[in-house]
Design an enzyme around this catalytic site. Sequence first.
Site, PDB file in Angstrom:
ATOM      1  N   GLY A   1       0.612  -0.723   2.681  1.00  0.00           N
ATOM      2  CA  GLY A   1       0.853  -0.318   1.303  1.00  0.00           C
ATOM      3  C   GLY A   1      -0.369  -0.527   0.440  1.00  0.00           C
ATOM      4  O   GLY A   1      -1.506  -0.548   0.921  1.00  0.00           O
ATOM      5  N   SER A   2      -0.137  -0.709  -0.845  1.00  0.00           N
ATOM      6  CA  SER A   2      -1.231  -0.787  -1.811  1.00  0.00           C
ATOM      7  C   SER A   2      -1.951  -2.122  -1.734  1.00  0.00           C
ATOM      8  O   SER A   2      -1.393  -3.135  -1.306  1.00  0.00           O
ATOM      9  CB  SER A   2      -0.695  -0.584  -3.228  1.00  0.00           C
ATOM     10  OG  SER A   2       0.060  -1.713  -3.640  1.00  0.00           O
ATOM     11  N   ALA A   3      -3.204  -2.120  -2.201  1.00  0.00           N
ATOM     12  CA  ALA A   3      -3.988  -3.353  -2.225  1.00  0.00           C
ATOM     13  C   ALA A   3      -3.370  -4.374  -3.170  1.00  0.00           C
ATOM     14  O   ALA A   3      -3.358  -5.574  -2.870  1.00  0.00           O
ATOM     15  CB  ALA A   3      -5.428  -3.048  -2.629  1.00  0.00           C
TER      16      ALA A   3
ATOM     17  N   GLY B   1      -0.544  -6.015  -1.431  1.00  0.00           N
ATOM     18  CA  GLY B   1      -1.094  -6.809  -0.350  1.00  0.00           C
ATOM     19  C   GLY B   1      -1.704  -8.111  -0.834  1.00  0.00           C
ATOM     20  O   GLY B   1      -1.524  -9.167  -0.217  1.00  0.00           O
TER      21      GLY B   1
ATOM     22  N   GLU C   1      -2.311  -3.875   5.930  1.00  0.00           N
ATOM     23  CA  GLU C   1      -2.988  -2.581   6.030  1.00  0.00           C
ATOM     24  C   GLU C   1      -2.907  -1.931   4.655  1.00  0.00           C
ATOM     25  O   GLU C   1      -1.838  -1.496   4.224  1.00  0.00           O
ATOM     26  CB  GLU C   1      -2.307  -1.710   7.093  1.00  0.00           C
ATOM     27  CG  GLU C   1      -2.890  -0.321   7.206  1.00  0.00           C
ATOM     28  CD  GLU C   1      -4.363  -0.354   7.556  1.00  0.00           C
ATOM     29  OE1 GLU C   1      -5.140   0.280   6.821  1.00  0.00           O
ATOM     30  OE2 GLU C   1      -4.739  -1.018   8.531  1.00  0.00           O
TER      31      GLU C   1
ATOM     32  N   CYS D   1      -4.105   6.715   3.184  1.00  0.00           N
ATOM     33  CA  CYS D   1      -4.985   5.607   2.803  1.00  0.00           C
ATOM     34  C   CYS D   1      -6.428   5.872   3.202  1.00  0.00           C
ATOM     35  O   CYS D   1      -7.349   5.303   2.612  1.00  0.00           O
ATOM     36  CB  CYS D   1      -4.489   4.299   3.403  1.00  0.00           C
ATOM     37  SG  CYS D   1      -4.269   4.343   5.193  1.00  0.00           S
TER      38      CYS D   1
END
Length: 492
Positions: free
Chosen positions: A220-222, A225, A243, A277
């Site tokens: 998913g998104s930073a 994360g 990831e 991504c």
Amino acid sequence: MTLWINGDWITGQGALRVRRNPVSGEVLWQGNDADAAQVEQACRAARAAFPRWARLSFAERQAVVERFAGLLERNKGELTAIIARETGKPRWEAATEVTAMINKIAISIKAYHVRTGEQRSEMPDGAASLRHRPHGVLAVFGPYNFPGHLPNGHIVPALLAGNTIIFKPSELTPWSGEAVMRLWQQAGLPPGVLNLVQGGRETGQALSALEDLDGLLFTGSANTGYQLRRQLSGQPEKILALEMGGNNPLIIDEVADIDAAVHLTIQSAFVTAGQRCTCARRLLLKSGAQGDAFLARLVAVSQRLTPGNWDDEPQPFIGGLISEQAAQQVVTAWQQLEAMGGRTLLAPRLLQSETSLLTPGIIEMTGVAGVPDEEVFGPLLRVWRYDSFEEAILMANNTRFGLSCGLVSPEREKFDQLLLEARAGIVNWNKPLTGAASTAPFGGIGASGNHRPSAWYAADYCAWPMASLESDSLTLPATLNPGLDFSDEVVR
């Protein structure tokens, strides 16, 4: 009943969730989120199922997973339509996703043996053995852009290794998650081995906060994360595989075939409506007449890309974004870049209100200071011009992310230089950034991940190594260490 816990379909006790087609607004799915108590219930079920599942032979677990592959094949058309309708992507692309899910099975089986199987080395007085053991109960957080394939890339290797799982699909793709879970049910997974909890932020927070969790696998998104990394920072006993996204550069240096380079760029930047991504977010283009010609052709061809509904005929190259809100965020990002001094070459346009159909955008940012180092998750490509290849590499690395990077050039020497100096987990040469090999790891560094790449290396984070020195008998060594006396003499 949209939650699958301990072998039963049950009704969520949380808020009602409704999922609509992002283009037509048609209601596709509705159900209630799992509340915190149901997340705990799923964890208890997974924990109870773990010992028996882990003790099965690999062949027995493989048989269940291969039955799932067969069900995917037989239900390919139905699952393709579900994914396409829920995400807004065209039918052709959803079909490639289901094919990737099917292919992932054989790849994961092979990767298990290569990466985490058993090895034995003979020694003069015995043997040294390497085995791998499952972690236990793992949480899998799925993304919305590939709601079947990307969670599948965690779930399949985790099950093969002997783990049990709590799976939370994206709140934007609950229907796809449920459809895949029903196929796992038909494959004959024992109760509790794989559990499905639906929900958004609250459900996700309850899941990641579980004490009796051995690991969390996230795509998913930073931003999310980073939150998970902070949350689990004091728990090194839990495996965390992140990831995340990227602000990925594509370098166009020398071009022999302009149309081929334009095609590669469109595949890199705009496939899946820019919602991969690995999509190119930054186009680094060599200054000069050839670069000018390439850019003009890129704009002209991109201008012809008309997003369409999932079942339109002829099929469109791109469909809608995951939501109208996501499409509007891309438009807002473009407007902000333009306000900073960017020169719009192709303006992104919402084709109609209350839908997610968005045309691609291209904006040149050469010479503009302070451009945010953020991933815009959609069909928006920013362009910078450069004078030397060394400058291009510096620009490519000028990001906190490090997922993918690409070069278009006939010169192998320049690619070799990029391989040495690039800070990215995926570095392609004359290939789209969005292309990846199933027999290679998939992941990045920096804000793109935490050195737990998926794909071929997913097996690595689904099991831990156990080393053993072994001998079938015990004898006193012929030569003893200094100071050891095993004689029969009695010491007085």
